[in-house]
Every structure is written in C-alpha cells, then in structure tokens.
Design an enzyme around this catalytic site. Structure first.
Site, PDB file in Angstrom:
ATOM      1  N   CYS A   2       0.845  -1.191   0.000  1.00  0.00           N
ATOM      2  CA  CYS A   2       0.000   0.000   0.000  1.00  0.00           C
ATOM      3  C   CYS A   2       0.879   1.239   0.000  1.00  0.00           C
ATOM      4  O   CYS A   2       2.064   1.162   0.314  1.00  0.00           O
ATOM      5  CB  CYS A   2      -0.868   0.033   1.250  1.00  0.00           C
ATOM      6  SG  CYS A   2      -1.816  -1.455   1.509  1.00  0.00           S
ATOM      7  N   ARG A  27       4.219   0.203  -6.309  1.00  0.00           N
ATOM      8  CA  ARG A  27       4.171  -0.658  -5.125  1.00  0.00           C
ATOM      9  C   ARG A  27       3.079  -1.723  -5.239  1.00  0.00           C
ATOM     10  O   ARG A  27       3.074  -2.677  -4.475  1.00  0.00           O
ATOM     11  CB  ARG A  27       3.917   0.188  -3.871  1.00  0.00           C
ATOM     12  CG  ARG A  27       5.058   1.098  -3.514  1.00  0.00           C
ATOM     13  CD  ARG A  27       4.677   1.985  -2.348  1.00  0.00           C
ATOM     14  NE  ARG A  27       4.446   1.215  -1.143  1.00  0.00           N
ATOM     15  CZ  ARG A  27       5.366   0.963  -0.225  1.00  0.00           C
ATOM     16  NH1 ARG A  27       6.583   1.400  -0.398  1.00  0.00           N
ATOM     17  NH2 ARG A  27       5.084   0.270   0.849  1.00  0.00           N
ATOM     18  N   TRP A  74      -3.661  -2.320  -1.138  1.00  0.00           N
ATOM     19  CA  TRP A  74      -3.467  -3.679  -1.668  1.00  0.00           C
ATOM     20  C   TRP A  74      -4.142  -4.595  -0.661  1.00  0.00           C
ATOM     21  O   TRP A  74      -3.685  -4.718   0.474  1.00  0.00           O
ATOM     22  CB  TRP A  74      -1.974  -3.963  -1.783  1.00  0.00           C
ATOM     23  CG  TRP A  74      -1.639  -5.201  -2.551  1.00  0.00           C
ATOM     24  CD1 TRP A  74      -1.591  -5.337  -3.907  1.00  0.00           C
ATOM     25  CD2 TRP A  74      -1.251  -6.471  -2.025  1.00  0.00           C
ATOM     26  NE1 TRP A  74      -1.212  -6.610  -4.245  1.00  0.00           N
ATOM     27  CE2 TRP A  74      -0.999  -7.328  -3.116  1.00  0.00           C
ATOM     28  CE3 TRP A  74      -1.107  -6.979  -0.735  1.00  0.00           C
ATOM     29  CZ2 TRP A  74      -0.606  -8.652  -2.958  1.00  0.00           C
ATOM     30  CZ3 TRP A  74      -0.713  -8.299  -0.573  1.00  0.00           C
ATOM     31  CH2 TRP A  74      -0.465  -9.119  -1.687  1.00  0.00           C
ATOM     32  N   ASN A 100      -1.078   1.567   6.271  1.00  0.00           N
ATOM     33  CA  ASN A 100      -0.351   0.459   5.633  1.00  0.00           C
ATOM     34  C   ASN A 100       0.008  -0.540   6.728  1.00  0.00           C
ATOM     35  O   ASN A 100       0.422  -0.130   7.811  1.00  0.00           O
ATOM     36  CB  ASN A 100       0.976   0.933   5.009  1.00  0.00           C
ATOM     37  CG  ASN A 100       0.772   1.758   3.778  1.00  0.00           C
ATOM     38  OD1 ASN A 100      -0.353   1.944   3.325  1.00  0.00           O
ATOM     39  ND2 ASN A 100       1.858   2.271   3.223  1.00  0.00           N
ATOM     40  N   GLY A 101      -0.082  -1.835   6.405  1.00  0.00           N
ATOM     41  CA  GLY A 101       0.301  -2.844   7.404  1.00  0.00           C
ATOM     42  C   GLY A 101      -0.889  -3.704   7.780  1.00  0.00           C
ATOM     43  O   GLY A 101      -1.924  -3.702   7.102  1.00  0.00           O
ATOM     44  N   GLU A 482      15.884 -18.486 -11.061  1.00  0.00           N
ATOM     45  CA  GLU A 482      15.496 -17.087 -11.254  1.00  0.00           C
ATOM     46  C   GLU A 482      14.767 -16.907 -12.598  1.00  0.00           C
ATOM     47  O   GLU A 482      13.779 -16.174 -12.683  1.00  0.00           O
ATOM     48  CB  GLU A 482      16.737 -16.186 -11.150  1.00  0.00           C
ATOM     49  CG  GLU A 482      16.508 -14.710 -11.417  1.00  0.00           C
ATOM     50  CD  GLU A 482      15.474 -14.031 -10.519  1.00  0.00           C
ATOM     51  OE1 GLU A 482      15.029 -14.627  -9.527  1.00  0.00           O
ATOM     52  OE2 GLU A 482      15.086 -12.899 -10.857  1.00  0.00           O
ATOM     53  N   LYS A 486      10.919 -15.422 -12.967  1.00  0.00           N
ATOM     54  CA  LYS A 486      10.622 -14.218 -13.760  1.00  0.00           C
ATOM     55  C   LYS A 486       9.537 -14.521 -14.790  1.00  0.00           C
ATOM     56  O   LYS A 486       8.646 -13.718 -15.015  1.00  0.00           O
ATOM     57  CB  LYS A 486      11.919 -13.746 -14.429  1.00  0.00           C
ATOM     58  CG  LYS A 486      12.095 -12.306 -14.610  1.00  0.00           C
ATOM     59  CD  LYS A 486      12.448 -11.431 -13.418  1.00  0.00           C
ATOM     60  CE  LYS A 486      12.290 -11.970 -12.046  1.00  0.00           C
ATOM     61  NZ  LYS A 486      12.834 -11.220 -10.965  1.00  0.00           N
ATOM     62  N   GLU A 489       6.139 -14.711 -13.091  1.00  0.00           N
ATOM     63  CA  GLU A 489       5.692 -13.407 -12.612  1.00  0.00           C
ATOM     64  C   GLU A 489       5.109 -12.526 -13.699  1.00  0.00           C
ATOM     65  O   GLU A 489       4.059 -11.931 -13.507  1.00  0.00           O
ATOM     66  CB  GLU A 489       6.897 -12.629 -12.067  1.00  0.00           C
ATOM     67  CG  GLU A 489       7.283 -12.896 -10.673  1.00  0.00           C
ATOM     68  CD  GLU A 489       8.403 -11.954 -10.273  1.00  0.00           C
ATOM     69  OE1 GLU A 489       9.538 -12.142 -10.753  1.00  0.00           O
ATOM     70  OE2 GLU A 489       8.140 -11.016  -9.506  1.00  0.00           O
ATOM     71  N   HIS A 505      13.966 -38.263 -12.311  1.00  0.00           N
ATOM     72  CA  HIS A 505      13.413 -38.815 -11.057  1.00  0.00           C
ATOM     73  C   HIS A 505      11.949 -38.424 -10.887  1.00  0.00           C
ATOM     74  O   HIS A 505      11.418 -38.478  -9.783  1.00  0.00           O
ATOM     75  CB  HIS A 505      14.253 -38.351  -9.872  1.00  0.00           C
ATOM     76  CG  HIS A 505      15.660 -38.864  -9.930  1.00  0.00           C
ATOM     77  ND1 HIS A 505      15.986 -40.167  -9.646  1.00  0.00           N
ATOM     78  CD2 HIS A 505      16.809 -38.263 -10.308  1.00  0.00           C
ATOM     79  CE1 HIS A 505      17.289 -40.347  -9.816  1.00  0.00           C
ATOM     80  NE2 HIS A 505      17.807 -39.208 -10.230  1.00  0.00           N
ATOM     81  N   LYS A 604       5.269  -4.712  -5.102  1.00  0.00           N
ATOM     82  CA  LYS A 604       6.719  -4.500  -5.124  1.00  0.00           C
ATOM     83  C   LYS A 604       7.347  -4.770  -3.771  1.00  0.00           C
ATOM     84  O   LYS A 604       8.421  -5.325  -3.675  1.00  0.00           O
ATOM     85  CB  LYS A 604       7.007  -3.060  -5.571  1.00  0.00           C
ATOM     86  CG  LYS A 604       8.490  -2.723  -5.710  1.00  0.00           C
ATOM     87  CD  LYS A 604       9.132  -3.537  -6.820  1.00  0.00           C
ATOM     88  CE  LYS A 604      10.610  -3.337  -6.934  1.00  0.00           C
ATOM     89  NZ  LYS A 604      11.235  -4.418  -7.735  1.00  0.00           N
TER      90      LYS A 604
HETATM   91  C1  F6R Z   1      10.658 -11.066  -7.938  1.00  0.00           C
HETATM   92  C2  F6R Z   1      10.605 -10.154  -6.819  1.00  0.00           C
HETATM   93  C3  F6R Z   1      10.307 -10.709  -5.471  1.00  0.00           C
HETATM   94  C4  F6R Z   1      11.232 -10.048  -4.426  1.00  0.00           C
HETATM   95  C5  F6R Z   1      10.848 -10.493  -3.008  1.00  0.00           C
HETATM   96  C6  F6R Z   1      11.780  -9.905  -1.972  1.00  0.00           C
HETATM   97  O1  F6R Z   1      10.920 -10.410  -9.129  1.00  0.00           O
HETATM   98  O2  F6R Z   1      10.806  -8.984  -6.971  1.00  0.00           O
HETATM   99  O3  F6R Z   1      10.421 -12.092  -5.436  1.00  0.00           O
HETATM  100  O4  F6R Z   1      12.542 -10.410  -4.714  1.00  0.00           O
HETATM  101  O5  F6R Z   1       9.539 -10.090  -2.738  1.00  0.00           O
HETATM  102  O6  F6R Z   1      11.736  -8.513  -1.983  1.00  0.00           O
HETATM  103  P1  F6R Z   1      12.892  -7.657  -1.360  1.00  0.00           P
HETATM  104  O7  F6R Z   1      14.124  -7.914  -2.145  1.00  0.00           O
HETATM  105  O8  F6R Z   1      12.413  -6.244  -1.468  1.00  0.00           O
HETATM  106  O9  F6R Z   1      13.047  -8.102   0.065  1.00  0.00           O
END
Ligand code: F6R
Length: 609
Positions: A2, A27, A74, A100-101, A482, A486, A489, A505, A604
């Site tokens: 948020c 965010r 959010w 927020n929270g 990774e 990606k 996502e 396996h 984010k």
């Molecule tokens: C993937 C992504 C998330 C963050 C995860 C941790 O592209 O961005 O998986 O890596 O939420 O976030 P941070 O690094 O901000 O602790």
C-alpha cells in the site's frame, strides 16, 4: 504494497496527493482514495481499481482544501472494493486515517468496540483504528493516537486527519515505512520517497513508535511519552527522473538496460582496476573475525533468495565456510541454530520485506552478527542490521526485480571473494583473474543486450508454450530458478526449475511436444552432463532453448535455439546467463499483452507476512 501520501501547505491538496499516489503505483494496489480537509469538514473520495478512476471522480467535484491524505490499498482484510479502500473515518466523519500494514488483534478490538456501540462498515482491519481514535479523542488527536497505538498489535504506518484540528497532519509507524518531508510553507507525509521527491529532498525517516506532528511550517517528532526527538534531516541524492521511465516503454525494460551501469557503480567503489583486495564499505570481516564464524545464514525472499543461493554456493566453494540459505518466511519459524559466532546475511531490495525484517530481528535477538545487503537507502532493514552493503541499483520500479538482482549478485561475488581472500583460499594470481573478469562484466552485459532483437524473436516463437522447464547444474541451476520465477511473474506461464540431473526422477513425465525446456549450460565441467539431460528431454518431444557460452557450438546438435553469452570466469556466469532470461520473460509478457510492470496479484514491497 500500500502507499501513503499526506500534504499540508498552501496549495490545493488533491492534485499533489493524486500525483504522489501515481509515483507510488509501482508498489502495487487495487483501490485508491483521498481525504481533503476544508476547515468545515473532511471530504473522502475513493474508488476501486486504478488511480485514473480516482482522478476521474475527483474531476467531477474537486474537494477544496490545503490539507489532505491519500492512499493506495493492496487488499489484505476484505476484498478490493470502494468501501474497503482507504481513507476510513469514524461515524461522524471527523477523524480520518490511512493505514499500511496489518492489525493482528483487530478482531478482538472490533468486538470490544462493537460492545461500546461502534458500527463497522468495512471488512478491513484498519477500521478499528478510526473507531479507537474516536473513542480516545478528548480534544487532542495526538493524545488519542498515542492511546490508540498502545492497543494495536501488528504493523502500521498511519496518516491521520482530525476535523477539529485543521492545522495538523499526523503520522506514526511500526514495522511499516513512513517518512516526513520538509518543504517551505508546506510539509509532507509519505510511505516512500518517490511520492514527494518532486517537492522536497529533505526527509525525516521515522523509526518505530515515533509520531510526526506536521503543520504547514513545522514537523515535530515525538515518542509515545511525548518526548521530543531530534532527528537529522536525510538528504535524498537521487533524482526523480531515475524513478521515471526515461524514454523506455516500460520500467522493466529500462531497468534491464540499466544493468551495465548498475554493475559499474557497484564495482567502482569496491574494486579498483589495480586492486589486490576488495573494499566492502568498511565492513570489518578480518581473518580473526572470520575464523570465529562457525556458520553463515543467508536469508531473503523471492529473487533476493535466489541471490542468496548463489552466495551460499560461492562462499562454500571459495571460502569453505558452511552456509545455509533460507527463505525468510521459513527461517523465522524454525528455531534456527544461531549463536554469537553465527553470521547472518539478509538480502532485500526494498529493505522492508516483513519476513526478512523479522528474520533479521530474530538473528539479532539470538546474538548473531548481521549484515544487510539492501537497495533502498535508509530502509528499515538497512537501519537495523549491524553492517550494511548497499546494492546501489537506484530505485527499482517494475515489480519484477531485475537490476536489483544483478546488483545482489555482484554483492555475492564481492563477499565470497573477499572472505576467500581473507581466509587465504584465493591466491593473488586467482584474485587478479577474478578481478579482471568482474570488471569486464558491465561490458559483457552490454554485449548480451545488443542481441535483444534475437531474444525477442525467440520469445515470440515460444510465447504460447503452456509449460516451461528451466534446467541446469551447479550455479546454472540457480540461474534457472530465477529464470523460472521471472517467467511466472510477468508472462503468467507455468514454469519450474529443476536440477538437470533430477528430471528423470519424476518431472520428465510431464515433458511432451509443447513443452519448452530452457537449458542453462555455462559450467565447463558439467557441460556434457547437461547436454545429456537435454538430449533426454529432446527425445521426448520437448523444444529446447539453450543458454551457453560463446564457442559451445556443439549444443546446436540438441537445441532448437541457442543464446550465447560472453566467456567469463565460472563464478560470474550466473549474472550473464540471467540477462537473456530477463529479456525472454519481458518480451513474452509484452507479446502476450500483459501489464509487465505491474503483474497481477503482485506487489513490489511485501510488508505483510
Ligand atoms: C521477484 C521479486 C520478489 C522479491 C521479493 C523480496 O521479481 O521482486 O520475489 O525479490 O519479494 O523482496 P525484497 O528484495 O524487497 O526483500
């Protein structure tokens, strides 16, 4: 997730609030709202969905007033809807708050407030806050806020307005970021710097349980006992344009393109061209200290966790110290074995991820030495860890992490080489070899990015695959993890990462003729073995896209398409092999018509558990 912005000054507040909310869009949110104080009353306008819906509603009837708060929500408690969106108010509309929270004891508080006769209109946890403020309000909103937060369990960043105190904007935080911005004849409250950077670079960073009393001409910080707090002004040095798209179509493509610079910025401070050692920003980890360390934990979430896996692999191989890499949400609940000889390294782009922050606090409580690898300067994790190594990637706006991940990998390379050098496991000659390769990484990435058109063609060819496997061995497997994340996502394509040797396996049963297998094969020693695994899936009908080193032309025998990356020392292939993976995910997302910068259901900064 948020976002909050608050304004008090001499301009109409609605436009400033709206623009601030737009800066916080990255965010992630599902509804938005503003509240404007016009000396007679507080007008609240909110909508479900995008900020542009709110903008349209505001245009119909602009709320007049130079004091206001706004919020992007959010959803956590209660579905995304207008009624659940913030700001919330007490029944008479005289006290208004954004939050927020998560309030963990809201059910208990709600029951109590209902017994007192309060009626609830939303499903949110936040609504208990405005009714508590109402309950405690006896003519001073700060007193009411202090009594209210004493009742709250959980996390909050709050912005509060009170009809009968038209000269005040109040903020308080616990475990959720909040800042106050200093202007001239105007002041600000926000959850994040970009929201107010257009107006000021002078910021107060609030700590837990600190209250900001903001008027047009002053910002006073106090604690819950009303003691005044002296806080140094934090000067923001980065530019708002770096938080904007800069001519790129999407933040994600801009951030992918920024990686050569990010790598250079990180190395310029820490590894000179003629260096015999690495400068870790003054973090003291000399041989004597390192010899006492019995174990290292590397703790993070998501992409940052993938960086920690690379860190584990390299520290164990190069520096021979046992490392456990752990997902923060698991680490914090499994009573990890930690003592004063344990080093805990937490990695986080935002520096606000709730689970990572909790893991850090647990590690500190148990007496561990802690190091944070963090991107956002002044974030909570950055402030709470014993030592900090900033990843210097600049603001990352796209929800999917790209440049911050590359910066995290650079940090992993530097830390592992540093520890190995201190412990005497790397000779001067090897160090120089590593140094020279590391200093070439920025140009290597530029070279890969030049082939973006070819990667786009490949993305187009495979965009309709319904299942993708990413496979590799050793470091290549960690790269695969990774790549797979990606793709999920931003392209919404189901994918899994597997150790290439594990396929037979079980998961090989899923391979058929519309399965894409992305094979990462950059490890010289394991190349033939990965080739064999690729042949196994090829024989079962899979399409194969290989990512390998220049010169490995024999992979064409098995792969349908190949992306080559420049040769480098084995430890650094992970950063290079990941760049084409980012481009594939990005282009598939665009080609499939998705919102690449704001993928569905994602935020984010994950500031709740
Ligand atoms: C993937 C992504 C998330 C963050 C995860 C941790 O592209 O961005 O998986 O890596 O939420 O976030 P941070 O690094 O901000 O602790």
């Amino acid at each position: 997730m948020c976002g909050i912005i608050g304004y008090i000054g001499n301009k109409q507040s609605d436009c400033i609030l709206l623009e601030g909310l737009k800066k916080l869009e990255y965010r992630g949110y599902d509804s938005a709202g503003v509240a404007v104080h016009n000396s007679n009353n507080i007008k609240i306008i909110k909508t479900n969905g995008r900020i542009k819906n709110l903008e349209e509603k505001l245009l119909e009837k602009r709320p007049e007033g130079t004091l206001g708060i706004a919020h992007t929500r959010w959803a956590t408690h209660g579905k995304p809807s207008e009624i659940n969106s913030h700001p919330h108010s007490n029944k008479s509309g005289t006290i208004v708050a954004v939050h927020n929270g998560i309030i963990e004891n809201y059910i208990e508080l709600k029951e109590r407030l209902k017994d007192f006769g309060y009626e609830f209109v939303s499903e949110t946890d936040t609504e208990v806050i405005v009714h508590l403020l109402d309950y405690y309000y006896k003519g001073d909103i700060v007193d009411a806020l202090i009594s209210t937060i004493k009742e709250l369990k959980g996390s909050y960043a709050l912005g509060v307005l009170c009809k009968d105190e038209p000269e005040k904007l109040i903020g308080v935080r616990k475990d959720s970021p909040l800042i106050a911005g200093l202007g001239i004849g105007e002041n600000f409250l926000a959850s994040d710097i970009p929201a107010i950077l257009e107006h000021t670079r002078d910021i107060y960073l609030l700590n837990d349980n600190e209250i900001a009393i903001i008027t047009r001409d002053s910002i006073e910080l106090i604690d819950v006992n009303k003691n005044k707090i002296d806080r140094e002004v934090y000067k923001v040095t980065w530019d708002i344009v770096s938080a904007q798209k800069d001519g790129y179509e999407h933040f994600m493509s801009k951030e992918i393109a920024e990686q050569p610079k990010v790598v250079k910025d990180n190395l310029s401070l820490r590894l000179k061209t003629d260096a015999k050692t690495i400068n870790l920003d003054g973090i003291n980890l000399d041989k004597e200290t390192l010899d006492k360390i019995n174990k290292i934990y590397m703790v993070a979430c998501g992409t940052a966790y993938h960086a920690s896996l690379v860190g584990k692999y390299l520290i164990e191989r190069l520096a021979r110290i046992p490392v456990v890499a752990d997902v923060a949400s698991e680490f914090r609940y499994r009573d990890p074995i930690i003592d004063k000889n344990t080093l805990v390294i937490v990695i986080s782009q935002s520096g606000e991820t709730a689970d990572t922050l909790a893991a850090l606090r647990l590690a500190k409580e148990k007496g561990a030495r802690t190091i944070g690898i963090v991107n956002v300067v002044g974030s909570t994790i950055a402030r709470e860890c014993d030592d900090i190594l900033y990843t210097l990637a600049g603001p990352e706006i796209a929800v999917a992490s790209t440049k911050a991940y590359s910066a995290q990998l650079i940090a992993m390379y530097l830390i592992s080489c540093y520890i190995a050098t201190q412990k005497g496991y790397i000779s001067e000659e090897e160090f120089i070899m590593f140094r020279n390769s590391l200093l070439a990484i920025s140009d290597n990435i530029k070279q890969i990015l030049k082939n973006e058109d070819r990667v786009k063609e490949i993305a187009n060819k495979y965009k309709n695959c319904d299942n993708v496997f990413y496979i590799g061995r050793g470091l290549d497997y960690l790269v695969a993890k990774e790549g797979s994340l990606k793709l999920k996502e931003v392209a919404y394509i189901h994918s899994e990462a597997y150790e290439a040797g594990e396929l037979k396996h079980g998961p090989i049963a899923l391979i058929h003729d519309n399965t894409l297998v992305v094979g990462i094969a950059t490890d010289e020693h394991l190349f033939e073995k990965t080739m064999s695994n690729l042949k196994e899936v090829k024989a079962r009908g899979a399409k194969i896209l290989a990512i390998t080193l220049e010169g490995k032309e024999d992979i064409m025998d098995v792969a349908d398409d190949v992306i080559y990356i420049p040769n480098t020392e084995w430890i650094f292939t992970s950063i290079l092999a990941n760049i084409p993976q980012q481009l594939i995910a990005y282009h598939m997302s665009i080609l499939l018509g998705h919102d690449v910068d704001k993928p569905r259901n994602l935020a984010k900064s994950v500031t709740v558990e």
